[in-house]
Design a protein around this motif. Sequence first.
Motif, PDB file in Angstrom:
ATOM      1  N   PHE A 125      42.070  96.885 121.822  1.00 47.75           N
ATOM      2  CA  PHE A 125      42.647  95.785 122.667  1.00 47.75           C
ATOM      3  C   PHE A 125      43.254  95.242 121.078  1.00 47.75           C
ATOM      4  O   PHE A 125      42.212  94.948 120.809  1.00 47.75           O
ATOM      5  CB  PHE A 125      41.698  95.481 123.426  1.00 47.75           C
ATOM      6  CG  PHE A 125      42.550  94.133 124.548  1.00 47.75           C
ATOM      7  CD1 PHE A 125      43.453  93.997 125.284  1.00 47.75           C
ATOM      8  CD2 PHE A 125      42.417  92.361 123.619  1.00 47.75           C
ATOM      9  CE1 PHE A 125      44.121  93.118 125.432  1.00 47.75           C
ATOM     10  CE2 PHE A 125      42.991  91.463 124.329  1.00 47.75           C
ATOM     11  CZ  PHE A 125      43.835  91.939 125.411  1.00 47.75           C
ATOM     12  N   ILE A 126      44.614  94.967 121.606  1.00 53.38           N
ATOM     13  CA  ILE A 126      44.876  93.709 120.583  1.00 53.38           C
ATOM     14  C   ILE A 126      45.353  92.452 121.199  1.00 53.38           C
ATOM     15  O   ILE A 126      46.158  92.731 121.836  1.00 53.38           O
ATOM     16  CB  ILE A 126      46.428  94.511 119.567  1.00 53.38           C
ATOM     17  CG1 ILE A 126      46.445  96.240 119.895  1.00 53.38           C
ATOM     18  CG2 ILE A 126      46.545  93.766 118.820  1.00 53.38           C
ATOM     19  CD1 ILE A 126      45.083  95.624 117.882  1.00 53.38           C
ATOM     20  N   ILE A 127      44.618  91.179 120.499  1.00 55.75           N
ATOM     21  CA  ILE A 127      44.919  90.685 121.090  1.00 55.75           C
ATOM     22  C   ILE A 127      46.878  89.924 120.798  1.00 55.75           C
ATOM     23  O   ILE A 127      46.931  89.904 119.753  1.00 55.75           O
ATOM     24  CB  ILE A 127      43.877  88.980 120.931  1.00 55.75           C
ATOM     25  CG1 ILE A 127      44.316  89.053 119.551  1.00 55.75           C
ATOM     26  CG2 ILE A 127      43.152  89.686 121.132  1.00 55.75           C
ATOM     27  CD1 ILE A 127      43.372  87.644 118.207  1.00 55.75           C
ATOM     28  N   PRO A 128      47.232  89.358 122.146  1.00 57.69           N
ATOM     29  CA  PRO A 128      48.761  89.150 121.670  1.00 57.69           C
ATOM     30  C   PRO A 128      48.589  87.872 121.043  1.00 57.69           C
ATOM     31  O   PRO A 128      49.119  87.133 122.000  1.00 57.69           O
ATOM     32  CB  PRO A 128      49.168  89.189 123.261  1.00 57.69           C
ATOM     33  CG  PRO A 128      47.636  88.343 124.029  1.00 57.69           C
ATOM     34  CD  PRO A 128      47.023  89.149 123.546  1.00 57.69           C
ATOM     35  N   VAL A 129      48.335  87.815 119.886  1.00 61.23           N
ATOM     36  CA  VAL A 129      48.807  86.680 119.113  1.00 61.23           C
ATOM     37  C   VAL A 129      49.874  86.631 117.609  1.00 61.23           C
ATOM     38  O   VAL A 129      50.604  87.992 117.966  1.00 61.23           O
ATOM     39  CB  VAL A 129      47.575  86.043 118.869  1.00 61.23           C
ATOM     40  CG1 VAL A 129      46.212  85.656 119.258  1.00 61.23           C
ATOM     41  CG2 VAL A 129      46.861  87.371 117.417  1.00 61.23           C
ATOM     42  N   PRO A 130      50.522  86.081 117.540  1.00 57.92           N
ATOM     43  CA  PRO A 130      51.796  86.133 116.389  1.00 57.92           C
ATOM     44  C   PRO A 130      51.295  86.740 115.238  1.00 57.92           C
ATOM     45  O   PRO A 130      50.358  86.528 114.583  1.00 57.92           O
ATOM     46  CB  PRO A 130      52.554  84.892 116.394  1.00 57.92           C
ATOM     47  CG  PRO A 130      52.102  83.947 117.383  1.00 57.92           C
ATOM     48  CD  PRO A 130      50.673  84.917 118.011  1.00 57.92           C
ATOM     49  N   GLY A 131      51.843  88.143 114.393  1.00 53.47           N
ATOM     50  CA  GLY A 131      51.192  88.745 113.224  1.00 53.47           C
ATOM     51  C   GLY A 131      50.465  90.344 113.590  1.00 53.47           C
ATOM     52  O   GLY A 131      49.624  90.667 112.596  1.00 53.47           O
TER      53      GLY A 131
END
Length: 829
Positions: A125-131
Amino acid sequence: MNAPTSFDKASALREKLVVIGNGMAGCRAVEEILARDPERFDITIFGAEPRVNYNRIMLSPVLAGEKTFEEIVLNTADWYAQNAIELVSGDPVDHIDRTRQTVVSRSGRVEPYDKLLIATGSDPFIIPVPGRDLPGVVTFRDLDDVDKMLAAAGQGGNAVVIGGGLLGLEAAHGLSLRGMKVTVIHLMPTLMERQLDEAAGWLLKTELERRGQTILTGADTQEIIEKDGHVAGVRLKDGQEIAADIVVMAVGIRPSTRLAKTAGLDCERGVMVDDHMVTSDPNVLAVGECVQHRGLCYGLVAPLWEMCRSLADHLTGSPSGYLGSVTSTKLKVSGIDVFSAGDFSGGDGAEDIVMRDAARGVYKRVVVKDDRIVGAVLYGDTADGNWYFDLLKKAEDISEIRDGLIFGQAFALGGGANADPNAAVAALSDDAEICGCNGVSKGKVVETIQAGACSLDAVRSQCKASASCGSCTGLVESLLALTLGDEVQAGAKTLCKCTSFTHDDARRLIVEKELRAMPQVMQELHWTTPDGCASCRPALNYYLLCAWPGEYEDDQKSRFVNERLHANIQKDGTYSVVPRMWGGLTNPRELRAIADVVEKYDAPMVKVTGGQRLDIFGIKKEDLPAVWADLNAAGMVSGHAYGKSLRTVKTCVGSEWCRFGTQDSTGLGVKIEQMTWGSWMPHKFKIAVSGCPRNCAEATIKDFGVVCVDSGYELHVGGNGGIKVRATDLLCKVSTEEEVMEHCAAFIQLYREDAHYLERTAPWLERKGLEWIKAQMFADPDAVRRLAARFRHSQKFMQDDPWAKRASGDRSDLHQHLATVRPAQTEYA
């Protein structure tokens, strides 16, 4: 093509089984099928990675440098070939055509199937944050991820791990050992909150911080900071910024369902399966982290093994049915023991039984409801984890053992603190899990032993118990002892109960991994106790001293009390002191100093030792610093009569006085003693120089003996005059005193570098063999010179020991050292 309703091995073609996923679940399912009916299927396995199947659980030790990729391979290329399995690696399946019963790979390969097994695992799971897509942001799911982290660690700098769960902490540990400055960011207030309660989480956080990691709990990531097109840091929602050369996302996993969904199979969180691991299509099965069974998805390995057994039973005609799993967790961070199982949240009707031992860093909590264990959390001492887990899974009534439950199985079942640990293992049921990494039960281990596996290595190779992280090694050894008794094939003796490594392993790995501190050794080599014990600490201290002279700082707390005080404790509690007399020689100044000490400190006895020195008895412990200061003022240094070091060099009067003497044995003995004094060894070491073959100095029962002859010198090794008398073996003959000195230094250094701690030269020589020793010293013309050079290098630092310095002018440094000596917390007797 549909599968035949009945299968005749003699006449029908094999059914075609296609497996999507070359990971642990897919290959384990195939192994289970082959074990039941090896002739049933023609098998093709598609794998996304361009490599054979390996143990993903052991990626953390690979990252930490504790294992290589080759050591974590589960199924070699030979395994696929021997079982006629076609492996299509590096070419993942992109499409399932259920109507035609085919799969299509990324390269366009079309493969038909009768039965299809989906084992696609999970996606990070990739947290949806900029960068989040920046170069330098990685996950921790496969070997490619490990390679990226190793590349970053090779450059040094800062690492940020987002996620304080099991995987995140293992990633942080590995990067920290690789030399990076690591910060762990965790959203929740407690590390591993799904497995640990608040108290155990706090203990874990404290220990990780003690090891140099920065742990930020209750921290919410706002964005990944970019600089020059690469990750440069992490900004939290409270405004704090943390520099980062690499960011590891380890916040969780999701079942990989894309293929199943696009094929029209029923999916919710995971691919939905029944108790036989069959999906909504009867010809398609699924297993592992990608599935959802009875509303649950599992991310731990033990449930996967249970699923694989049920799947294999179904496909080979003896359906058993998977009913779900109760899970347990162990943290694989070296030197930190954490175990968790079941539900520790409590709730109505639940009771907590808690034990805290702050001094040992131990915390245990068992949650009981209706006289049954429903959850357990163990920190610092996890030895009874399997027992608690067995009671939990079987929902056994614990009312009769409740009072002793928290103290562990041996105590609760009536054995008390001194119960035989094997008896506790014997009480486990046959289906109790022994090896969580490979899903091996007690019954399977016993079956393997009864089938002929008579050693730990044999068990590991045949059923894989203890073959991965090694935490269950003690349990497997107990089962070997219980099953075979005296017929167990003894393996190499481990250094102590704190580790499964041998003395040779520890010595080799200290050098190979460049381990330069005792805590580092214990972390790297999976020590099972926080600070070691009275057996391993002195040994590791010596091995580190020997491996890194001048770099490693001698740990006085790890020395035996006699070595720390330079005095031998006697049965009445007083001490005896032995100053050094070079080669047995003395002079009026030294004799006066000894006499003055005897009178000043009221010593009741002075005795000539077997090593030609004077032993002063009856000195009080509090007087030892002053006694040594007085003796040192007269030029006398420690005789190390109490150390694992050179004790004495015994001599006879030789050619200077004796009518039989052939060489100056006294003078040579003094030179050898001045060269070798102060050198720490695996055990006590004695030398003698006899001036003629009459051997008055008894050189042929010493660790290193010199017998002077008309033509030069005979050098003898490996003697022992103690309880078990052993005469020396002749090493060689030399012509000059310089050669004697060089060969003596070389032999001592070979012994120092190879022998086990507390192993005298006699058993060492018998273990290695005289020919091996000669080969190390003489097969190469320069070997003696190189060994002697290493000895002299180490001596530069050993003779800097303030206790051992020779008197020359001002001795205030020694006096100050002696005056500040204090007993260590643990005095090893």
